[in-house]
Design a protein around this motif. Structure first.
Motif, mmCIF file in Angstrom:
data_model
loop_
_atom_site.group_PDB
_atom_site.id
_atom_site.type_symbol
_atom_site.label_atom_id
_atom_site.label_comp_id
_atom_site.label_asym_id
_atom_site.label_seq_id
_atom_site.Cartn_x
_atom_site.Cartn_y
_atom_site.Cartn_z
ATOM 1 N N PHE A 2 0.828 -1.198 0.000
ATOM 2 C CA PHE A 2 0.000 0.000 0.000
ATOM 3 C C PHE A 2 0.865 1.253 0.000
ATOM 4 N N LYS A 3 0.414 2.233 -0.746
ATOM 5 C CA LYS A 3 0.994 3.558 -0.675
ATOM 6 C C LYS A 3 0.067 4.370 0.219
ATOM 7 N N VAL A 4 0.646 5.066 1.193
ATOM 8 C CA VAL A 4 -0.142 5.838 2.143
ATOM 9 C C VAL A 4 0.237 7.310 2.009
ATOM 10 N N LYS A 5 -0.769 8.152 1.901
ATOM 11 C CA LYS A 5 -0.573 9.597 1.900
ATOM 12 C C LYS A 5 -1.147 10.124 3.202
ATOM 13 N N VAL A 6 -0.308 10.784 4.000
ATOM 14 C CA VAL A 6 -0.723 11.305 5.296
ATOM 15 C C VAL A 6 -0.681 12.833 5.245
ATOM 16 N N TYR A 7 -1.776 13.455 5.665
ATOM 17 C CA TYR A 7 -1.894 14.908 5.707
ATOM 18 C C TYR A 7 -2.053 15.332 7.167
ATOM 19 N N TYR A 77 -5.563 10.325 6.255
ATOM 20 C CA TYR A 77 -4.680 9.609 5.333
ATOM 21 C C TYR A 77 -5.493 8.888 4.295
ATOM 22 N N GLU A 78 -4.815 8.524 3.212
ATOM 23 C CA GLU A 78 -5.395 7.764 2.109
ATOM 24 C C GLU A 78 -4.518 6.558 1.863
ATOM 25 N N LEU A 79 -5.146 5.400 1.718
ATOM 26 C CA LEU A 79 -4.429 4.170 1.360
ATOM 27 C C LEU A 79 -4.729 3.849 -0.089
ATOM 28 N N GLU A 80 -3.680 3.618 -0.853
ATOM 29 C CA GLU A 80 -3.825 3.227 -2.245
ATOM 30 C C GLU A 80 -3.188 1.860 -2.440
ATOM 31 N N ASP A 81 -3.871 1.013 -3.193
ATOM 32 C CA ASP A 81 -3.307 -0.322 -3.496
ATOM 33 C C ASP A 81 -2.115 -0.201 -4.422
#
Length: 81
Positions: A2-7, A77-81
């Motif tokens: 997973f790629k995680v984007k944290v704000y 945050y957003e989790l991307e496969d």
């Protein structure tokens, strides 16, 4: 994986002197319509797991323990496969 984007941003009720300084600079540059600036952090993580629930639990722990200060900051945050 997973790629995680944290704000991470300061809470609305917390003063943000850096944001105020940027707002004032923008006004000086002629951008007077800018009403508020909030400064935050953006982080990207890669998690080597196939378990989405575990990835979300891990990211929550990371945010609460290190990536954000829950007293003065909010995060999402957003989790991307």
């Amino acid at each position: 994986m997973f790629k995680v984007k944290v704000y991470v941003t300061t809470k609305a009720n917390v003063l943000d002197p850096q944001g105020t300084a940027v707002q004032q600079a923008l006004h000086t540059m002629g951008y007077g319509d800018v009403e508020e600036v909030r400064i935050g952090k953006y982080l990207e993580l890669t998690l080597d797991t196939e378990d989405r629930a575990q990835a979300e639990a891990d990211v929550e722990k990371m945010c609460k323990q290190l990536l954000a200060n829950p007293v003065v900051e909010d995060y999402h945050y957003e989790l991307e496969d």
